[in-house]
Scaffold this motif. Structure first.
Motif, PDB file in Angstrom:
ATOM      1  N   GLN A  19       0.807  -1.228   0.000  1.00  7.05           N
ATOM      2  CA  GLN A  19       0.000   0.000   0.000  1.00  7.05           C
ATOM      3  C   GLN A  19       0.840   1.278   0.000  1.00  7.05           C
ATOM      4  OE1 GLN A  19      -2.279  -0.392   3.613  1.00  7.05           O
ATOM      5  NE2 GLN A  19      -0.553   0.056   4.926  1.00  7.05           N
ATOM      6  N   GLY A  20       2.151   1.148   0.242  1.00  9.12           N
ATOM      7  CA  GLY A  20       2.994   2.347   0.287  1.00  9.12           C
ATOM      8  C   GLY A  20       2.881   3.033   1.637  1.00  9.12           C
ATOM      9  N   PRO A  21       3.684   4.089   1.844  1.00 14.74           N
ATOM     10  CA  PRO A  21       3.738   4.724   3.169  1.00 14.74           C
ATOM     11  C   PRO A  21       2.406   5.352   3.562  1.00 14.74           C
ATOM     12  CG  PRO A  21       5.339   5.710   1.640  1.00 14.74           C
ATOM     13  CD  PRO A  21       4.542   4.728   0.862  1.00 14.74           C
ATOM     14  N   THR A  22       1.989   5.112   4.804  1.00 16.42           N
ATOM     15  CA  THR A  22       0.720   5.670   5.286  1.00 16.42           C
ATOM     16  C   THR A  22       0.952   6.777   6.309  1.00 16.42           C
ATOM     17  OG1 THR A  22       0.673   4.111   7.117  1.00 16.42           O
ATOM     18  CG2 THR A  22      -0.448   3.434   5.078  1.00 16.42           C
ATOM     19  N   GLY A  23       2.160   6.818   6.873  1.00 13.77           N
ATOM     20  CA  GLY A  23       2.436   7.818   7.905  1.00 13.77           C
ATOM     21  C   GLY A  23       2.012   7.363   9.297  1.00 13.77           C
ATOM     22  N   ASP A  24       1.382   6.182   9.378  1.00 14.11           N
ATOM     23  CA  ASP A  24       1.001   5.674  10.706  1.00 14.11           C
ATOM     24  C   ASP A  24       2.257   5.254  11.466  1.00 14.11           C
ATOM     25  OD1 ASP A  24      -1.774   5.904  10.183  1.00 14.11           O
ATOM     26  OD2 ASP A  24      -1.678   4.053   9.000  1.00 14.11           O
ATOM     27  N   LEU A  25       2.187   5.374  12.787  1.00 13.69           N
ATOM     28  CA  LEU A  25       3.323   4.979  13.614  1.00 13.69           C
ATOM     29  C   LEU A  25       3.364   3.450  13.712  1.00 13.69           C
ATOM     30  CD1 LEU A  25       5.637   5.860  15.554  1.00 13.69           C
ATOM     31  CD2 LEU A  25       3.944   5.872  17.387  1.00 13.69           C
ATOM     32  N   ILE A  26       4.486   2.864  13.330  1.00 16.68           N
ATOM     33  CA  ILE A  26       4.629   1.406  13.433  1.00 16.68           C
ATOM     34  C   ILE A  26       4.973   1.075  14.880  1.00 16.68           C
ATOM     35  CG2 ILE A  26       5.941  -0.606  12.616  1.00 16.68           C
ATOM     36  CD1 ILE A  26       6.570   1.161  10.067  1.00 16.68           C
ATOM     37  N   LEU A  27       4.241   0.123  15.443  1.00 16.08           N
ATOM     38  CA  LEU A  27       4.444  -0.223  16.856  1.00 16.08           C
ATOM     39  C   LEU A  27       5.234  -1.516  17.013  1.00 16.08           C
ATOM     40  CD1 LEU A  27       0.808   0.569  18.093  1.00 16.08           C
ATOM     41  CD2 LEU A  27       2.839   2.027  18.294  1.00 16.08           C
ATOM     42  N   ALA A  28       4.926  -2.510  16.209  1.00 16.77           N
ATOM     43  CA  ALA A  28       5.581  -3.815  16.377  1.00 16.77           C
ATOM     44  C   ALA A  28       5.380  -4.665  15.129  1.00 16.77           C
ATOM     45  CB  ALA A  28       4.999  -4.548  17.586  1.00 16.77           C
ATOM     46  N   VAL A  29       6.185  -5.734  15.070  1.00 12.31           N
ATOM     47  CA  VAL A  29       6.058  -6.724  14.005  1.00 12.31           C
ATOM     48  C   VAL A  29       5.803  -8.071  14.677  1.00 12.31           C
ATOM     49  CG1 VAL A  29       7.417  -7.968  12.288  1.00 12.31           C
ATOM     50  CG2 VAL A  29       7.513  -5.478  12.364  1.00 12.31           C
ATOM     51  N   HIS A  30       4.794  -8.791  14.199  1.00  9.01           N
ATOM     52  CA  HIS A  30       4.443 -10.081  14.796  1.00  9.01           C
ATOM     53  C   HIS A  30       4.719 -11.179  13.765  1.00  9.01           C
ATOM     54  CE1 HIS A  30       2.622  -7.794  18.026  1.00  9.01           C
ATOM     55  NE2 HIS A  30       1.970  -7.098  17.114  1.00  9.01           N
ATOM     56  N   ILE A  31       5.576 -12.110  14.161  1.00  8.86           N
ATOM     57  CA  ILE A  31       6.043 -13.126  13.208  1.00  8.86           C
ATOM     58  C   ILE A  31       5.591 -14.517  13.652  1.00  8.86           C
ATOM     59  CG2 ILE A  31       8.094 -14.166  12.164  1.00  8.86           C
ATOM     60  CD1 ILE A  31       9.589 -11.529  12.849  1.00  8.86           C
ATOM     61  N   PRO A  32       4.718 -15.174  12.852  1.00 12.76           N
ATOM     62  CA  PRO A  32       4.393 -16.572  13.167  1.00 12.76           C
ATOM     63  C   PRO A  32       5.642 -17.416  12.922  1.00 12.76           C
ATOM     64  CG  PRO A  32       3.366 -15.909  11.098  1.00 12.76           C
ATOM     65  CD  PRO A  32       4.123 -14.716  11.589  1.00 12.76           C
ATOM     66  N   LEU A  33       6.077 -18.159  13.932  1.00 13.59           N
ATOM     67  CA  LEU A  33       7.365 -18.859  13.790  1.00 13.59           C
ATOM     68  C   LEU A  33       7.269 -19.955  12.739  1.00 13.59           C
ATOM     69  CD1 LEU A  33       8.379 -18.981  17.546  1.00 13.59           C
ATOM     70  CD2 LEU A  33       9.529 -17.723  15.714  1.00 13.59           C
TER      71      LEU A  33
END
Ligand SMILES: Cc1cc2nc3c(=O)[nH]c(=O)nc-3n(C[C@H](O)[C@H](O)[C@H](O)COP(=O)(O)OP(=O)(O)OC[C@H]3O[C@@H](n4cnc5c(N)ncnc54)[C@H](O)[C@@H]3O)c2cc1C
Length: 246
Positions: A147-161
């Motif tokens: 979607q390209g940059p939205t300007g929202d603050l990224i909080l975390a990345v969740h990775i299914p192992l």
């Protein structure tokens, strides 16, 4: 000289409020990319909102999901016991990035927000089927990067192992940044290979059986021609596969 305001945010709400809807109010994490862009006038900012004190750097594993805060530095990710135990390929990727200064200051959130076609993380997150949590909600990484940059603050990345994962790259000799890299993740017997430093519009899934014949979408610059990068992708995919199966 251009005037540049600075605000140290003391909460996520404060950071979001200060940014408002203005694209010239920019989040500042480790500053490894942004400050260079400002210095070279590639971006113009009126205000920097320092998000480095928001405590967004926690790394934890709950069940089969590894969560990494956007503020975690590359060094932190490379040395974290949960990452080393459950996703060593990602720890190795983080340890390969740039030099000590970049690894000690640069953050996962900054790398994800940048979505540089030669960045190492987007390929890993796409291969792993990670989800990106921002102040606007949690999105699948395909959708997030698409979607390209939205300007929202990224909080975390969740990775299914994954069951297994591996990573191979060739780096730029001077900056040690990625020239071409391939990350592979295996889940329920299915393997997903994603290349970075190959396609001009960002990290993309590749089929390791099919050579890339159409070079028009492949990055072509003084560091590597399109033909060379397209060749390297397959060499690195095979190396990643050997590592996965070892
Ligand atoms: C010499 C050098 C070598 C490098 N080598 C590699 C490499 O080998 N592999 C690789 O993948 N990368 C490499 N990088 C890029 C590096 O990963 C990024 O510079 C770094 O991760 C950016 O993070 P930062 O915290 O410094 O972000 P900043 O520079 O502070 O910010 C970058 C951008 O992200 C935005 N941003 C930052 N945090 C957030 C957030 N939480 N939410 C929303 N937007 C945010 C900022 O507003 C800005 O637009 C290299 C960079 C340098 C300078």
């Amino acid at each position: 000289m251009t005037k540049l305001d600075y605000h140290r945010a003391d909460s996520v709400e404060d950071a979001v409020r200060e940014r408002g809807a203005s694209a010239s109010h920019m989040y500042l994490a480790g500053g490894q990319t942004l400050l260079n862009l400002i210095k070279t006038h590639a971006v113009s900012a009126e205000m920097l909102i320092d998000i480095s004190r928001l405590g967004l750097n926690k790394i934890s594993r709950k069940g089969d999901v590894l969560s990494i805060g956007a503020g975690a530095t590359h060094t932190q990710i490379s040395q974290d016991p949960a990452v080393l135990e459950h996703l060593p390929a990602l720890a190795r990727l983080a340890a390969c990035i740039g030099d000590n200064a970049v690894r000690n200051r640069g953050t996962l959130g900054g790398a994800v927000a940048n979505n540089d076609p030669s960045g190492d993380y987007p390929a890993a997150l796409l291969a792993l089927g990670a989800r990106i949590e921002t102040t606007a909600g949690t999105t699948d990484s395909h959708r997030f990067f698409g979607q390209g940059p939205t300007g929202d603050l990224i909080l975390a990345v969740h990775i299914p192992l994954p069951e297994r994962a591996a990573f191979a790259r060739i780096q730029h000799q001077a900056s040690r940044s990625c020239l071409v890299g391939v990350f592979v993740a295996e889940r329920e017997g299915k393997r997903r290979f994603v290349a970075s430093g190959c396609f001009a519009d960002g990290a993309k899934e590749i089929d390791i059986q099919t050579p890339i014949d159409d070079l028009s979408a492949v990055l072509d610059d003084s560091f590597g021609s399109a033909k060379y990068r397209a060749h390297l992708v397959h060499v690195l995919a095979k190396r990643a596969l050997l590592e996965l199966e070892s």
